[in-house]
Design an enzyme around this catalytic site. Structure first.
Site, PDB file in Angstrom:
ATOM      1  N   LEU A 125       0.838  -1.193   0.000  1.00  0.00           N
ATOM      2  CA  LEU A 125       0.000   0.000   0.000  1.00  0.00           C
ATOM      3  C   LEU A 125       0.885   1.259   0.000  1.00  0.00           C
ATOM      4  O   LEU A 125       0.696   2.167  -0.808  1.00  0.00           O
ATOM      5  CB  LEU A 125      -0.883  -0.021   1.257  1.00  0.00           C
ATOM      6  N   ALA A 130       3.496   8.534   0.565  1.00  0.00           N
ATOM      7  CA  ALA A 130       2.177   8.241   1.132  1.00  0.00           C
ATOM      8  C   ALA A 130       2.237   7.024   2.043  1.00  0.00           C
ATOM      9  O   ALA A 130       2.417   5.892   1.570  1.00  0.00           O
ATOM     10  CB  ALA A 130       1.166   7.996   0.017  1.00  0.00           C
ATOM     11  N   SER A 132       0.660   7.038   6.080  1.00  0.00           N
ATOM     12  CA  SER A 132      -0.601   7.144   6.829  1.00  0.00           C
ATOM     13  C   SER A 132      -1.725   7.646   5.927  1.00  0.00           C
ATOM     14  O   SER A 132      -2.885   7.234   6.071  1.00  0.00           O
ATOM     15  CB  SER A 132      -0.445   8.130   7.989  1.00  0.00           C
ATOM     16  N   GLY A 241      -8.009  -6.171  10.606  1.00  0.00           N
ATOM     17  CA  GLY A 241      -7.824  -7.539  11.122  1.00  0.00           C
ATOM     18  C   GLY A 241      -6.365  -7.854  11.406  1.00  0.00           C
ATOM     19  O   GLY A 241      -6.031  -8.443  12.442  1.00  0.00           O
ATOM     20  N   ILE A 337      17.943  -3.880  32.754  1.00  0.00           N
ATOM     21  CA  ILE A 337      18.301  -4.932  33.722  1.00  0.00           C
ATOM     22  C   ILE A 337      19.595  -5.637  33.305  1.00  0.00           C
ATOM     23  O   ILE A 337      20.367  -6.081  34.136  1.00  0.00           O
ATOM     24  CB  ILE A 337      17.115  -5.929  33.874  1.00  0.00           C
ATOM     25  N   HIS A 338      19.842  -5.698  32.002  1.00  0.00           N
ATOM     26  CA  HIS A 338      21.069  -6.333  31.508  1.00  0.00           C
ATOM     27  C   HIS A 338      22.301  -5.434  31.654  1.00  0.00           C
ATOM     28  O   HIS A 338      23.418  -5.881  31.372  1.00  0.00           O
ATOM     29  CB  HIS A 338      20.924  -6.707  30.026  1.00  0.00           C
ATOM     30  N   GLY A 339      22.108  -4.179  32.058  1.00  0.00           N
ATOM     31  CA  GLY A 339      23.251  -3.275  32.179  1.00  0.00           C
ATOM     32  C   GLY A 339      24.002  -3.165  30.854  1.00  0.00           C
ATOM     33  O   GLY A 339      23.400  -3.230  29.781  1.00  0.00           O
ATOM     34  N   GLY A 340      25.306  -3.031  30.938  1.00  0.00           N
ATOM     35  CA  GLY A 340      26.138  -2.848  29.736  1.00  0.00           C
ATOM     36  C   GLY A 340      26.017  -4.002  28.758  1.00  0.00           C
ATOM     37  O   GLY A 340      26.069  -3.809  27.538  1.00  0.00           O
ATOM     38  N   GLU A 363       1.764  -0.879   9.898  1.00  0.00           N
ATOM     39  CA  GLU A 363       0.328  -1.211   9.940  1.00  0.00           C
ATOM     40  C   GLU A 363      -0.453  -0.148  10.728  1.00  0.00           C
ATOM     41  O   GLU A 363      -1.377  -0.462  11.484  1.00  0.00           O
ATOM     42  CB  GLU A 363       0.104  -2.623  10.463  1.00  0.00           C
TER      43      GLU A 363
HETATM   44  C1  LIG Z   1       9.798  -2.350   8.545  1.00  0.00           C
HETATM   45  C2  LIG Z   1       8.577  -1.813   7.853  1.00  0.00           C
HETATM   46  C3  LIG Z   1       7.777  -2.682   7.141  1.00  0.00           C
HETATM   47  C4  LIG Z   1       6.659  -2.195   6.461  1.00  0.00           C
HETATM   48  N1  LIG Z   1       5.905  -3.059   5.710  1.00  0.00           N
HETATM   49  C5  LIG Z   1       4.917  -2.573   4.942  1.00  0.00           C
HETATM   50  C6  LIG Z   1       4.209  -3.430   4.039  1.00  0.00           C
HETATM   51  O1  LIG Z   1       4.448  -4.648   3.975  1.00  0.00           O
HETATM   52  N2  LIG Z   1       3.284  -2.869   3.226  1.00  0.00           N
HETATM   53  C7  LIG Z   1       2.983  -1.536   3.257  1.00  0.00           C
HETATM   54  O2  LIG Z   1       2.127  -1.100   2.498  1.00  0.00           O
HETATM   55  N3  LIG Z   1       3.623  -0.703   4.121  1.00  0.00           N
HETATM   56  C8  LIG Z   1       4.587  -1.189   4.944  1.00  0.00           C
HETATM   57  N4  LIG Z   1       5.269  -0.349   5.795  1.00  0.00           N
HETATM   58  C9  LIG Z   1       4.939   1.080   5.808  1.00  0.00           C
HETATM   59  C10 LIG Z   1       4.239   1.518   7.082  1.00  0.00           C
HETATM   60  O3  LIG Z   1       2.944   0.996   7.143  1.00  0.00           O
HETATM   61  C11 LIG Z   1       4.298   3.049   7.132  1.00  0.00           C
HETATM   62  O4  LIG Z   1       5.632   3.396   7.413  1.00  0.00           O
HETATM   63  C12 LIG Z   1       3.352   3.632   8.151  1.00  0.00           C
HETATM   64  O5  LIG Z   1       2.021   3.458   7.770  1.00  0.00           O
HETATM   65  C13 LIG Z   1       3.610   5.133   8.382  1.00  0.00           C
HETATM   66  O6  LIG Z   1       3.670   5.815   7.174  1.00  0.00           O
HETATM   67  P1  LIG Z   1       4.904   6.799   6.877  1.00  0.00           P
HETATM   68  O7  LIG Z   1       6.146   6.049   7.185  1.00  0.00           O
HETATM   69  O8  LIG Z   1       4.744   7.332   5.518  1.00  0.00           O
HETATM   70  O9  LIG Z   1       4.776   7.941   7.940  1.00  0.00           O
HETATM   71  P2  LIG Z   1       3.886   9.270   7.785  1.00  0.00           P
HETATM   72  O10 LIG Z   1       2.509   8.906   7.370  1.00  0.00           O
HETATM   73  O11 LIG Z   1       4.636  10.241   6.963  1.00  0.00           O
HETATM   74  O12 LIG Z   1       3.868   9.767   9.291  1.00  0.00           O
HETATM   75  C14 LIG Z   1       4.938  10.507   9.879  1.00  0.00           C
HETATM   76  C15 LIG Z   1       4.495  10.884  11.287  1.00  0.00           C
HETATM   77  O13 LIG Z   1       3.327  11.729  11.201  1.00  0.00           O
HETATM   78  C16 LIG Z   1       2.269  11.149  11.965  1.00  0.00           C
HETATM   79  N5  LIG Z   1       0.983  11.410  11.338  1.00  0.00           N
HETATM   80  C17 LIG Z   1       0.644  11.225  10.032  1.00  0.00           C
HETATM   81  N6  LIG Z   1      -0.642  11.560   9.831  1.00  0.00           N
HETATM   82  C18 LIG Z   1      -1.120  11.970  11.027  1.00  0.00           C
HETATM   83  C19 LIG Z   1      -2.393  12.441  11.479  1.00  0.00           C
HETATM   84  N7  LIG Z   1      -3.452  12.535  10.664  1.00  0.00           N
HETATM   85  N8  LIG Z   1      -2.515  12.765  12.783  1.00  0.00           N
HETATM   86  C20 LIG Z   1      -1.466  12.657  13.631  1.00  0.00           C
HETATM   87  N9  LIG Z   1      -0.250  12.225  13.264  1.00  0.00           N
HETATM   88  C21 LIG Z   1      -0.078  11.858  11.979  1.00  0.00           C
HETATM   89  C22 LIG Z   1       2.602   9.662  12.015  1.00  0.00           C
HETATM   90  O14 LIG Z   1       1.951   9.027  13.093  1.00  0.00           O
HETATM   91  C23 LIG Z   1       4.113   9.700  12.140  1.00  0.00           C
HETATM   92  O15 LIG Z   1       4.460   9.934  13.473  1.00  0.00           O
HETATM   93  C24 LIG Z   1       6.354  -0.821   6.517  1.00  0.00           C
HETATM   94  C25 LIG Z   1       7.164   0.040   7.274  1.00  0.00           C
HETATM   95  C26 LIG Z   1       8.256  -0.435   7.927  1.00  0.00           C
HETATM   96  C27 LIG Z   1       9.119   0.535   8.705  1.00  0.00           C
END
Ligand SMILES: Cc1cc2nc3c(=O)[nH]c(=O)nc-3n(C[C@H](O)[C@H](O)[C@H](O)COP(=O)(O)OP(=O)(O)OC[C@H]3O[C@@H](n4cnc5c(N)ncnc54)[C@H](O)[C@@H]3O)c2cc1C
Length: 384
Positions: A125, A130, A132, A241, A337-340, A363
């Site tokens: 996604l 893009a 959140s 889910g 708890i593990h310290g250094g 997620e």
């Molecule tokens: C190891 C890893 C594996 C992943 N695997 C997948 C995957 O398999 N498939 C997939 O599609 N994605 C995956 N992701 C992406 C992940 O879902 C996104 O990183 C996550 O949804 C946050 O999006 P962003 O990193 O663009 O942060 P942003 O959306 O840019 O957010 C940056 C900050 O702003 C805050 N923020 C944003 N909007 C708001 C709001 N309306 N109100 C308050 N605060 C807000 C956020 O909480 C965050 O603190 C993965 C990410 C990682 C790190």
């Protein structure tokens, strides 16, 4: 609410615990240290039926209730949060996506192989601009005869370089029209599909997280998943889910941190005593155990709601929010708890501390979980 486990659930949990102890624990450091995909472990998980836990028997799966699946994820995460994540994405997002939204042909084509672990599925996604905000997705899918032509860049795809097929989201509306997402089942061997790079991450090193470039990628029309334009609701429904699985990942990781902290506290001597005799250490252990138990209860409650066919989106968001934040606190305290030695790569808690950090990000970040929870509460007509 009764969470005493059935005989089948206990048997399944013990079987996964045994598998994790014998087949994952002895080898996982090799994969983590070298950033390698643990293909052999996935193959064994397929043989054991773990890859098919959300797939019904008519498609060759071993579908269980959600609580059983959560127990399996928790046990896997105790030993390897990476393996847990791989299974959670494959089973909760990819397989469940096809099961719930796929055509008969799509189910017959992908689910039996997914159940056996012959193919691993991913979910794509996020894009560089893009995360959140899914309305900001830029990848476009334009219909051209019997194909959709996809162009764009997808980011942070868990197992993205290894997955044979992905549920991938793209915009299908024209430039001027309203933005409408659609979901597609994209195979890695489709022309125009390219793994652009693998992210270098803080933790979860054997989970290969890929950036995918789609350059005139040709996706047959029969690989549209669900109706055109319904991608956003498909994505949000599946994430509701699968968040319970990420909560279970946090619980398993936290449980392991608790056990390591207790074990270390009993062994380590300071001032002529095991550090476990100091009240400051006992308080940390008590706090860790309480966080773990609260996380577990919220997670099981969300799984239970799912199993009973009750609304579960708010419960899943609460479980994910609480358990992921708790896991970070737990990892901090257990390392303290593990310290250094906790700061040394020779001790497992160092890896747990790094792995915990992402739980409150993917997620749906903690901030997004809070939005989901608040929205449910604000439209709850029983609260006046
Ligand atoms: C190891 C890893 C594996 C992943 N695997 C997948 C995957 O398999 N498939 C997939 O599609 N994605 C995956 N992701 C992406 C992940 O879902 C996104 O990183 C996550 O949804 C946050 O999006 P962003 O990193 O663009 O942060 P942003 O959306 O840019 O957010 C940056 C900050 O702003 C805050 N923020 C944003 N909007 C708001 C709001 N309306 N109100 C308050 N605060 C807000 C956020 O909480 C965050 O603190 C993965 C990410 C990682 C790190």
């Amino acid at each position: 609410m009764d969470f005493s486990l059935s005989e089948e659930q206990i048997m399944l949990r013990d079987m996964v615990q045994d598998f994790a102890a014998h087949e994952i624990a002895p080898v996982i450091s090799h994969f983590e240290d070298n950033h390698l995909f643990p293909a052999e472990i996935v193959r064994k998980m397929g043989e054991l039926g773990l890859m098919g836990m959300t797939i019904p028997p008519e498609y060759g799966g071993s579908k269980t209730d959600s609580l059983s699946f959560i127990l399996a994820l928790e046990e896997l995460s105790r030993v390897s949060p990476t393996i847990c994540l791989l299974l959670s994405v494959h089973a909760s997002l990819f397989a469940r996506g096809i099961l719930e939204f796929g055509t008969a042909e799509q189910k017959a084509k992908y689910l039996p192989r997914a159940a056996r672990g012959e193919i691993v599925g991913a979910f794509s996604l996020t894009e560089p601009g893009a995360g959140s905000d899914v309305t900001a997705l830029k990848t476009k899918a334009v219909r051209n005869g019997r194909h959709y032509i996809l162009n764009g860049v997808k980011a942070w795809v868990t197992t993205g370089s290894e997955a044979e097929a992905l549920i991938l989201f793209a915009q299908t509306e024209k430039e001027a029209g309203p933005r409408k997402l659609s979901a597609f089942i994209v195979e890695r061997n489709f022309p125009g599909f390219r793994v652009a790079r693998i992210e270098e991450k803080m933790g979860l090193h054997s989970s290969l997280t890929a950036e995918i470039a789609l350059e005139d990628c040709r996706v047959p029309v029969e690989n549209l998943l669900g109706e055109e334009g319904k991608g956003a609701s498909i994505a949000l429904h599946l994430l509701d889910g699968s968040r319970i699985g990420i909560a279970a990942q946090a619980v398993g990781l936290s449980q392991q941190a608790l056990e390591l902290a207790v074990r270390y506290a009993k062994q380590r001597q300071a001032f002529g005593h095991p550090i476990a005799e100091f009240q400051a250490i006992q308080f940390m252990i008590a706090d860790i155990a309480t966080l773990v138990e609260a996380s577990r209860l919220l997670t099981y409650r969300a799984a239970d709601a799912y199993d009973r066919g009750l609304p579960y989106a708010k419960e899943a968001a609460m479980a994910k929010l609480y358990s992921s934040e708790a896991a970070n606190r737990v990892a901090y305290l257990a390392l303290q708890i593990h310290g250094g030695y906790g700061y040394s790569k020779e001790y497992q808690i160092e890896r747990i501390y790094r792995d915990a950090r992402v739980l409150s990000i993917y997620e749906g970040t903690s901030e997004i979980q809070r939005l989901v929870i608040a929205r449910h509460l604000l439209k709850d007509s029983s609260i006046r």
